[in-house]
Design an enzyme around this catalytic site. Structure first.
Site, PDB file in Angstrom:
ATOM      1  N   ASP A 221     -55.348  27.093   7.642  1.00  0.00           N
ATOM      2  CA  ASP A 221     -56.115  25.903   7.282  1.00  0.00           C
ATOM      3  C   ASP A 221     -56.763  25.251   8.497  1.00  0.00           C
ATOM      4  O   ASP A 221     -57.301  24.148   8.392  1.00  0.00           O
ATOM      5  CB  ASP A 221     -55.196  24.886   6.591  1.00  0.00           C
ATOM      6  CG  ASP A 221     -55.675  24.554   5.184  1.00  0.00           C
ATOM      7  OD1 ASP A 221     -56.586  25.233   4.694  1.00  0.00           O
ATOM      8  OD2 ASP A 221     -55.123  23.616   4.579  1.00  0.00           O
ATOM      9  N   ASP A 273     -42.737  28.640   5.987  1.00  0.00           N
ATOM     10  CA  ASP A 273     -43.392  27.836   7.013  1.00  0.00           C
ATOM     11  C   ASP A 273     -43.665  28.727   8.220  1.00  0.00           C
ATOM     12  O   ASP A 273     -42.933  29.685   8.476  1.00  0.00           O
ATOM     13  CB  ASP A 273     -42.523  26.650   7.411  1.00  0.00           C
ATOM     14  CG  ASP A 273     -42.578  25.527   6.387  1.00  0.00           C
ATOM     15  OD1 ASP A 273     -43.440  25.586   5.491  1.00  0.00           O
ATOM     16  OD2 ASP A 273     -41.748  24.606   6.470  1.00  0.00           O
ATOM     17  N   ASP A 275     -43.065  28.599  11.185  1.00  0.00           N
ATOM     18  CA  ASP A 275     -42.028  28.740  12.202  1.00  0.00           C
ATOM     19  C   ASP A 275     -40.724  29.252  11.601  1.00  0.00           C
ATOM     20  O   ASP A 275     -39.695  29.262  12.277  1.00  0.00           O
ATOM     21  CB  ASP A 275     -41.771  27.390  12.890  1.00  0.00           C
ATOM     22  CG  ASP A 275     -41.309  26.329  11.902  1.00  0.00           C
ATOM     23  OD1 ASP A 275     -42.108  25.973  11.020  1.00  0.00           O
ATOM     24  OD2 ASP A 275     -40.165  25.863  11.998  1.00  0.00           O
ATOM     25  N   ASP A 369     -43.159  20.042  -2.651  1.00  0.00           N
ATOM     26  CA  ASP A 369     -42.157  21.023  -3.039  1.00  0.00           C
ATOM     27  C   ASP A 369     -41.214  20.475  -4.115  1.00  0.00           C
ATOM     28  O   ASP A 369     -41.043  21.061  -5.182  1.00  0.00           O
ATOM     29  CB  ASP A 369     -41.376  21.504  -1.817  1.00  0.00           C
ATOM     30  CG  ASP A 369     -41.081  20.382  -0.824  1.00  0.00           C
ATOM     31  OD1 ASP A 369     -41.120  19.201  -1.230  1.00  0.00           O
ATOM     32  OD2 ASP A 369     -40.811  20.678   0.351  1.00  0.00           O
TER      33      ASP A 369
END
Length: 862
Positions: A221, A273, A275, A369
């Site tokens: 993004d 995610d 990471d 979420d």
């Protein structure tokens, strides 16, 4: 009458009050086996309506016990009996901590705790509300509201943890591979460092799942960073995955994922995610649940391999469970029993078809979420929480970034509460247990208001005489202490390995102002606020105090400290209020301990290591040209490793290290031995990796983070001890100001006996014979007869560069010569009084020219 199981005695060397083991065992059998059996036999003949009527009648019988106000000595005795009973139940559970025993005894403690809390709250409502003067009224009602919130959330948490669900993976072995689901792996990213994204992508590509059933997508993004996007594209081509982009940033992460839904073809989607590095068996241990067509998503725990600001800045050294363990190790499993486990945005596999039925990932709140899970449950779909750590992520390094993350969650949960009203919303098809679980979760982040009220209430009394509790004294304590302590004892059984006493209060104090403000604003206007990406991968290089993050908390701490100075005046001028003064003093001191620890979380401690070390036990092999030694890693990072060997190796300072993951993936790297520490017959080697190639870096990432059977934090053995926990908090101020002392390097060199000729320009046309006794890649040690050198003092003073010649007879190769600079000269403790040792180092200015010859010499020596 004496009750046998309440006879108290102490074992030698054991702290606390305990019954005999035999008595506790008999009592445990009665509570866990006999008593439930008797009730089953009696109640099995009752209809549901009759059962509800019986429960209602029993509750009515308890009303006089809750509303009675006996003399203070009787209430004190009752409080003591209840607390001792709670302690006995805790000891019973510790004696026999199996699942069934823990559940029954926890239920018994819940009933006792609810009874004492209701008794306290009735007493507070009936006898201690202060309506004398408008200031007293305002702060009395504020404190009363805070306590009501605390008791309500306590009861909701009790409900969530009444039953803990433990799941086993659904094996795919008996299902034909052609019937397995197609899985897309999404890695949303915005502006994170390429190296962070690369590690997650490497792990995703390495996941053990059929190649024709798995596709990996990086969802970028970051339209504002064209150079970074081009590097991402190159990385994706190199690693064999696909980069997906869009022409806007609408709805942040949720919009990014929703756009990808329409551009990929998988049945299931694993969201990571950027990471969160996945373990290779993540899909094989989660996909099997989806053969139940009602399952919408499978959530696994979020786990962080680096210390968060609470761990690092308070220097807990891993002794205290981190904040997310409470949620993932207990609450999520409790939610799962009620089919109310939450989707947490990452480390989860979702069924795309079900999510598209609700219009995609929810975009109305910043906690997309949990909001998505709410809507899926509202359609009658099921969720699964599988408690096995299968991602390794990065926690925010700085306290300010941590606050930003927590505040976003607080705002989002308040938005869900405001928009969806999970408890009373008739438009959603939720069961009552699901409604209670969602209400508990969305109300949790309102802790800022009550936590601040607890801090300022005693301060207001001591400084301004504002009395939030009428008649505060020893009688109030006799009602309050059973409520507080028994709630701690009740929570001890499910939380004893994941939440230590008083640390949750520190967490709430540290975030109280920020969480309080955003939750209040979200209730007023749920559209306020936007999705903020949490900064990850930052390094803290020096100590600093993040005053801006805790400035209001510092002010509360200073005022609370100043309030204690008024105590002598109170005792002198108003002796009739001595009970209230004493209670408020102890309340203030307790608050100050927690407040100071919360402020110290903002005292950023430097990170000395280049990368975070994890205590993993992996097979390790040390290679030299002629030997190899097998050992086991103690801990490992991307920059170094600590290896335990069962023998003392004779190695140079640079070696090759082979490390093998849990499922056989290997990496072979060069390392420099920085230290060697003998431990009896064992030795620990501290090795820094050097000159890693791109391939070696990738292999190392896969061994450390992907090739994992079980992360070390899956099972925590440490247990909560309230007094020890409070003591550890109180000593935080001593720990945070201690000086960091990095470990000193020690010389590690190969021990040899090789003849060498030593030349020095000062000698003109002659040389002396010496013996190399230790050699490494940067220095060596010579031993010789000092009588050969007539100008030893000059050599010691000038530290000249000398020439060394190792002949063919000494090294089994051709003659090798090199230059070295004298560092020190010292006598040798040997049989000869004339023996000396000379320490020499290889000049850095000639490192490139001489390094090859030095390595040839090292490799030729045995």
């Amino acid at each position: 009458m004496t009750i046998p199981f309440l006879k108290i005695r102490s074992k030698p060397g054991q702290k606390g009050l305990v019954t005999t083991p035999q008595q506790r065992e008999k009592l445990t059998v009665w509570v866990v086996e006999d008593f439930p059996y008797i009730f089953d036999q009696i109640l099995q003949w009752l209809s549901r309506r009759q059962l509800l009527l019986l429960i209602g009648s029993l509750l009515l019988l308890f009303i006089p016990l809750i509303t009675a106000r006996p003399p203070i000595w009787q209430q004190g005795l009752l409080a003591l009996i209840v607390l001792l009973l709670g302690r006995v139940i805790i000891q019973m559970e510790e004696d026999k901590p199996n699942r069934k025993t823990s559940e029954y005894l926890h239920l018994l403690l819940v009933l006792l705790s609810v009874f004492t809390s209701l008794r306290y709250f009735y007493y507070r409502t009936r006898y201690t509300l202060n309506f004398e003067g408008w200031l007293n009224i305002v702060f009395c009602l504020l404190l009363y509201g805070a306590e009501f919130y605390a008791i309500a959330t306590l009861f909701l948490a009790y409900f969530q943890t009444l039953k803990i669900k433990e799941r086993q993976a659904v094996s795919l072995e008996n299902i034909p591979q052609e019937e397995w689901f197609r899985v897309d792996i999404y890695i949303p990213t915005y502006n994170e460092d390429i190296e962070i994204v690369r590690k997650t992508t490497l792990g995703a590509v390495a996941i053990d799942y059929p190649a024709d059933k798995k596709s990996v997508y990086v969802l970028d993004d970051g339209r504002k960073y064209p150079e970074r996007r081009e590097k991402l594209r190159q990385m994706c081509e190199e690693l064999g995955c696909e980069l997906l982009t869009r022409n806007n940033n609408d709805h942040a992460k949720a919009g990014n994922i929703n756009t990808a839904f329409h551009n990929t073809k998988g049945d299931l989607v694993l969201i990571l995610d950027c990471d969160h590095i996945p373990a290779k068996r993540l899909l094989k241990e989660t996909v099997g649940f989806f053969f139940n067509p009602k399952v919408s998503f499978v959530q696994t725990p979020h786990w962080f391999y680096n210390p968060d600001p609470f761990e690092r800045n308070l220097l807990t050294e891993g002794r205290i469970p981190v904040g997310n363990e409470l949620f993932y190790k207990v609450l999520q499993k409790g939610n799962d029993f009620w089919n109310a486990a939450f989707f947490c945005g990452s480390a989860a596999v979702i069924r795309k078809k079900h999510v598209l039925e609700i219009g995609g990932i929810a975009t109305e709140t910043v906690t997309e979420d949990c909001h998505t899970a709410f809507r899926l449950h509202s359609l009658g779909y099921e969720s699964v929480y599988y408690d096995k750590i299968m991602v390794a992520g990065l926690a925010p390094e700085k306290f300010s970034a941590y606050i930003g993350q927590q505040v976003r969650w607080a705002r989002g949960m308040a938005q869900i509460l405001r928009l969806e009203n999970p408890l009373f919303n008739r438009k959603v098809r939720l069961s009552l247990p699901q409604r209670l679980c969602y209400t508990s979760a969305t109300a949790h982040f309102f802790f800022g208001f009550p936590r601040l009220m607890y801090a300022i209430a005693p301060t207001l009394f001591l400084l301004f005489g504002i009395n939030s509790v009428k008649g505060l004294g020893f009688e109030t304590l006799c009602y309050a202490l059973p409520h507080v302590i028994l709630s701690m004892q009740t929570n001890h059984i499910p939380y004893k390995h994941v939440r230590f006493s008083f640390w949750n209060e520190i967490f709430e104090f540290a975030l109280s102002f920020q969480a309080g403000i955003v939750t209040l604003l979200a209730l007023i206007n749920p559209k306020l606020g936007s999705f903020n990406v949490t900064d990850k991968g930052m390094n803290v290089t020096k100590r600093s105090f993040d005053f801006d993050s805790v400035k209001y908390l510092v002010l509360v701490t200073v005022v609370a400290t100043a309030a204690l100075l008024t105590v002598p005046l109170w005792l002198w001028l108003r002796p009739e209020d001595s009970q209230a003064v004493i209670v408020n003093v102890f309340w203030s001191i307790f608050n100050l301990i927690l407040l100071m620890a919360a402020c110290l979380v903002a005292f950023e401690q430097p990170q000395l290591r280049r990368s975070h070390r994890m205590p993993r036990k992996l097979k390790a092999v040390i290679h030299t040209p002629h030997h190899r030694w097998r050992g086991e890693t103690v801990n490992i990072s991307e920059s170094g490793v600590q290896i335990l060997l069962n023998t003392v190796p004779n190695i140079p300072d640079e070696i090759r290290v082979e490390i093998e993951g849990d499922y056989g993936h290997k990496c072979l790297v060069r390392g420099r031995v920085m230290r060697e520490v003998a431990m009896g017959e064992q030795v620990r080697l501290y090795v820094d990796f050097i000159n890693l190639t791109r391939t070696q870096q990738d292999d190392l990432v896969l061994v450390i983070y992907s090739d994992v059977n079980e992360w070390y934090s899956q099972r925590r053995s440490e247990t909560d001890h309230p007094l020890e926990s409070l003591k550890f908090i109180a000593t935080s101020i001593r720990r945070v100001f201690r000086e960091f002392r990095p470990a000193k390097e020690t010389k590690v060199r190969q021990k040899i006996q090789t003849a060498v000729q030593l030349y020095w320009d000062y000698w003109k046309n002659y040389s002396v014979s010496a013996t190399i006794t230790e050699i490494g890649t940067h220095d060596l040690r010579l031993e010789l007869d000092g009588r050969q050198i007539s100008n030893l003092d000059i050599m010691q003073d000038t530290k000249p560069i000398v020439s060394l010649l190792v002949t063919q007879e000494s090294n089994n190769l051709k003659d090798i010569s090199f230059l070295a600079q004298v560092q020190t000269i010292e006598p040798v403790d040997s049989g000869s009084v004339n023996s000396i040792a000379i320490e020499l180092s290889f000049p850095k200015s000639m490192e490139e020219q001489q390094q090859l010859k030095i390595r040839q010499l090292l490799y030729s020596l045995d």
